[in-house]
Design a protein around this motif. Structure first.
Motif, PDB file in Angstrom:
ATOM      1  N   ALA A 174      -1.889 -44.449  16.358  1.00  0.00           N
ATOM      2  CA  ALA A 174      -1.675 -45.525  15.381  1.00  0.00           C
ATOM      3  C   ALA A 174      -1.765 -46.888  16.073  1.00  0.00           C
ATOM      4  O   ALA A 174      -1.493 -47.017  17.265  1.00  0.00           O
ATOM      5  CB  ALA A 174      -0.317 -45.362  14.703  1.00  0.00           C
ATOM      6  N   SER A 175      -2.104 -47.898  15.281  1.00  0.00           N
ATOM      7  CA  SER A 175      -2.293 -49.241  15.863  1.00  0.00           C
ATOM      8  C   SER A 175      -0.940 -49.855  16.228  1.00  0.00           C
ATOM      9  O   SER A 175       0.112 -49.450  15.724  1.00  0.00           O
ATOM     10  CB  SER A 175      -3.005 -50.143  14.856  1.00  0.00           C
ATOM     11  OG  SER A 175      -2.125 -50.392  13.771  1.00  0.00           O
ATOM     12  N   SER A 177       0.097 -52.764  15.370  1.00  0.00           N
ATOM     13  CA  SER A 177       0.739 -53.432  14.227  1.00  0.00           C
ATOM     14  C   SER A 177       1.420 -52.407  13.318  1.00  0.00           C
ATOM     15  O   SER A 177       2.506 -52.662  12.783  1.00  0.00           O
ATOM     16  CB  SER A 177      -0.270 -54.279  13.459  1.00  0.00           C
ATOM     17  OG  SER A 177      -1.293 -53.449  12.982  1.00  0.00           O
ATOM     18  N   ALA A 178       0.805 -51.216  13.169  1.00  0.00           N
ATOM     19  CA  ALA A 178       1.426 -50.185  12.316  1.00  0.00           C
ATOM     20  C   ALA A 178       2.749 -49.725  12.927  1.00  0.00           C
ATOM     21  O   ALA A 178       3.766 -49.608  12.231  1.00  0.00           O
ATOM     22  CB  ALA A 178       0.483 -49.003  12.155  1.00  0.00           C
ATOM     23  N   PHE A 182       6.607 -50.355  11.516  1.00  0.00           N
ATOM     24  CA  PHE A 182       7.554 -49.253  11.305  1.00  0.00           C
ATOM     25  C   PHE A 182       8.865 -49.542  12.040  1.00  0.00           C
ATOM     26  O   PHE A 182       9.954 -49.409  11.467  1.00  0.00           O
ATOM     27  CB  PHE A 182       6.923 -47.946  11.812  1.00  0.00           C
ATOM     28  CG  PHE A 182       7.829 -46.762  11.744  1.00  0.00           C
ATOM     29  CD1 PHE A 182       8.218 -46.230  10.523  1.00  0.00           C
ATOM     30  CD2 PHE A 182       8.308 -46.159  12.906  1.00  0.00           C
ATOM     31  CE1 PHE A 182       9.063 -45.133  10.454  1.00  0.00           C
ATOM     32  CE2 PHE A 182       9.153 -45.069  12.843  1.00  0.00           C
ATOM     33  CZ  PHE A 182       9.532 -44.551  11.611  1.00  0.00           C
ATOM     34  N   THR A 206       0.010 -47.655  22.129  1.00  0.00           N
ATOM     35  CA  THR A 206      -0.520 -47.498  20.770  1.00  0.00           C
ATOM     36  C   THR A 206      -2.052 -47.595  20.834  1.00  0.00           C
ATOM     37  O   THR A 206      -2.625 -47.913  21.888  1.00  0.00           O
ATOM     38  CB  THR A 206       0.021 -48.609  19.858  1.00  0.00           C
ATOM     39  OG1 THR A 206      -0.247 -49.860  20.483  1.00  0.00           O
ATOM     40  CG2 THR A 206       1.509 -48.450  19.616  1.00  0.00           C
ATOM     41  N   SER A 328       3.169 -43.644   6.320  1.00  0.00           N
ATOM     42  CA  SER A 328       2.134 -44.675   6.228  1.00  0.00           C
ATOM     43  C   SER A 328       1.859 -45.275   7.609  1.00  0.00           C
ATOM     44  O   SER A 328       0.715 -45.541   7.961  1.00  0.00           O
ATOM     45  CB  SER A 328       2.503 -45.700   5.152  1.00  0.00           C
ATOM     46  OG  SER A 328       2.984 -46.864   5.696  1.00  0.00           O
ATOM     47  N   ALA A 329       2.885 -45.428   8.455  1.00  0.00           N
ATOM     48  CA  ALA A 329       2.654 -46.011   9.797  1.00  0.00           C
ATOM     49  C   ALA A 329       1.798 -45.099  10.665  1.00  0.00           C
ATOM     50  O   ALA A 329       0.972 -45.578  11.446  1.00  0.00           O
ATOM     51  CB  ALA A 329       3.992 -46.282  10.478  1.00  0.00           C
ATOM     52  N   ASP A 333      -6.168 -42.056  12.020  1.00  0.00           N
ATOM     53  CA  ASP A 333      -7.387 -42.864  12.068  1.00  0.00           C
ATOM     54  C   ASP A 333      -8.588 -41.949  11.778  1.00  0.00           C
ATOM     55  O   ASP A 333      -8.731 -40.900  12.431  1.00  0.00           O
ATOM     56  CB  ASP A 333      -7.498 -43.453  13.485  1.00  0.00           C
ATOM     57  CG  ASP A 333      -8.651 -44.422  13.620  1.00  0.00           C
ATOM     58  OD1 ASP A 333      -9.691 -44.200  12.973  1.00  0.00           O
ATOM     59  OD2 ASP A 333      -8.517 -45.384  14.389  1.00  0.00           O
TER      60      ASP A 333
END
Ligand code: FAD
Length: 418
Positions: A174-175, A177-178, A182, A206, A328-329, A333
């Motif tokens: 996950a990125s 920002s994600a 979270f 990340t 959602s976080a 990808d």
């Protein structure tokens, strides 16, 4: 042998334990069965190197003190031969259990995605490595890389470190920002917020995912796509898990509706099939707190105590909020769909490479043409992968749901059809 239960619970993880304890005061005859040796499920898995926390031990003690709860450990479901009847088997024998109400608490398993080298010895799931360590695998001084997605990576790393492993990298797809988004929400669930500090590790990256496991006879290193760069690290173990998928197979076989790859339930945790409930991660991933409260709602509802069930709705809503933020976080990808190369095995039981699966229109067609999913694990591993890679929904399993003894299967002959 035949057994009868007013309430049969399949799975003795947090959801199943909580369901049994909620239903127990009704005096109903409750049978709970699980294929593991002790109650606790995935999170409180026991073993020579496991450290089962106090609250989980207390749940076990409460279960043991209820005279109307019978727990069958090490017991698998083999078939559903009649209406409200299951054929089950333990290490000694098989028998039929008839029931009035049933709660499915079958939990979740890791999503393993194929990438070059993923079948090398030394490569496991992230939760898989944790389970192996709890079961006694020595990892002292081993160099470990953990990759994939979700908080289970950090939990697995913590277990590995406690047992002397040197964790070289925790690669989260996950990125940044994600994950930061979270983390910023965590104070809404103070226990989780505090836990996040204890799990933090400076090897965590990340926007990083595995490209290949390197080695000939066993894993010797890993190639990662790390924040736009390709890096290679030497390691003795690679543990890779891409989140969790719900164990829906038994629910599917019993005719329960499936929605969003999980057993669909209403506010009482009831499935579309009368008298059949489901709770915990077989209804969607959300963590042990959500599993506990869903289990309690299902347990109360199944014995008719709707008032007690309703009182738990606000607590469930609070943990559903956590589950939503988490899912959602850590959404996967789409680039992870291209990790497998044409010769990468997707079904490791039947040696089926990725190239043999492309061009088919659904799971059934691919299975018939390639034997994908027809091996020892019966699609438990590759079924999740093909669903992710090609969008194919695996069909309901056919009995026997688990490998079974001939004598157990022969007892089906004496069972009138449903
Ligand atoms: C490998 C793994 C490791 C995890 N580790 C952690 C962790 O360290 N920390 C954390 O916060 N969360 C962890 N999780 C997430 C954790 O699973 C949940 O938060 C929680 O345990 C869910 O509870 P549950 O009761 O819904 O399911 P589970 O805990 O999965 O329990 C389900 C039980 O049902 C049994 N079962 C399933 N089908 C059958 C069948 N047909 N017959 C008999 N028995 C059956 C399973 O063996 C299992 O014991 C892990 C998940 C996995 C998959």
């Amino acid at each position: 042998m035949n057994e009868y239960a007013d309430l049969l619970i399949i799975g003795a993880g947090p959801a199943g334990m909580s369901a049994a304890l909620a239903a127990a005061p009704s005096g109903a005859r409750i049978v709970m069965l699980d294929d593991n040796p002790l109650p606790g499920g995935q999170i409180w898995r026991d073993g020579p190197q496991a450290n089962v926390p106090g609250p989980a031990r207390r749940l076990r003690e409460r279960l043991a003190s209820c005279d109307n709860i019978r727990h069958h450990a090490g017991t698998r479901v083999i078939a559903a031969p009649g209406a409200k009847q299951l054929l089950v088997e333990d290490d000694d024998h098989g028998w039929l259990i008839s029931y009035d109400k049933l709660i499915l608490c079958t939990g979740a398993r890791e999503l393993l995605l194929p990438f070059p080298g993923w079948t090398l010895p030394g490569v496991t799931g992230a939760g898989g490595l944790q389970a192996l360590i709890k079961a006694g695998l020595p990892v002292q001084n081993e160099r470990v890389v953990i990759a994939g997605s979700g908080p289970l990576l950090l939990a697995s790393a913590a277990t590995a470190k406690q047992h002397g492993a040197q964790v070289q990298r925790i690669a989260e797809q996950a990125s940044r920002s994600a994950v930061a988004g979270f983390a910023a929400q965590l104070p809404r669930w103070p226990g989780k917020w505090l836990q996040s500090f204890s799990l933090f590790d400076h090897h965590y990256r990340t926007a990083t995912h595995v490209l290949a496991a390197l080695g000939t006879d066993r894993v010797e290193g890993v190639r990662l796509q790390q924040q736009g760069n390709i890096v290679e690290l030497e390691c003795d173990r690679l543990a890779c898990g891409f989140g969790l998928i719900a164990n829906i197979q038994l629910g599917q076989a019993l005719g329960c509706a499936i929605e969003d790859q999980a057993i669909a339930v209403d506010a009482w945790q009831a499935s579309n099939r009368a008298d059949h409930y489901a709770a915990g991660e077989c209804t969607g991933f959300g963590g042990s707190e959500l599993a506990l409260v869903e289990g309690a709602i299902a347990g109360h509802a199944a014995v008719g105590n709707l008032q007690a069930a309703r009182q738990l709705w606000p607590r469930r809503a609070r943990w559903q909020g956590f589950a939503k933020a988490l899912n959602s976080a850590f959404a996967l990808d789409p680039r992870l769909k291209s990790l497998a190369q044409p010769d990468t095995l997707v079904c490791r039981c039947e040696d089926v490479p990725y190239a043999a699966l492309t061009g088919h229109s659904d799971w059934r067609e691919a299975k018939l043409a390639s034997r994908c999913g027809m091996g020892a694990c019966q699609g438990r591993v590759c079924g999740g992968a093909v669903q992710h890679l090609f969008g194919w929904q695996p069909s309901a399993p056919r009995p026997p749901f688990s490998p079974a003894r001939i004598e157990t299967l022969m007892s089906l002959d004496d069972t009138p059809p449903a």
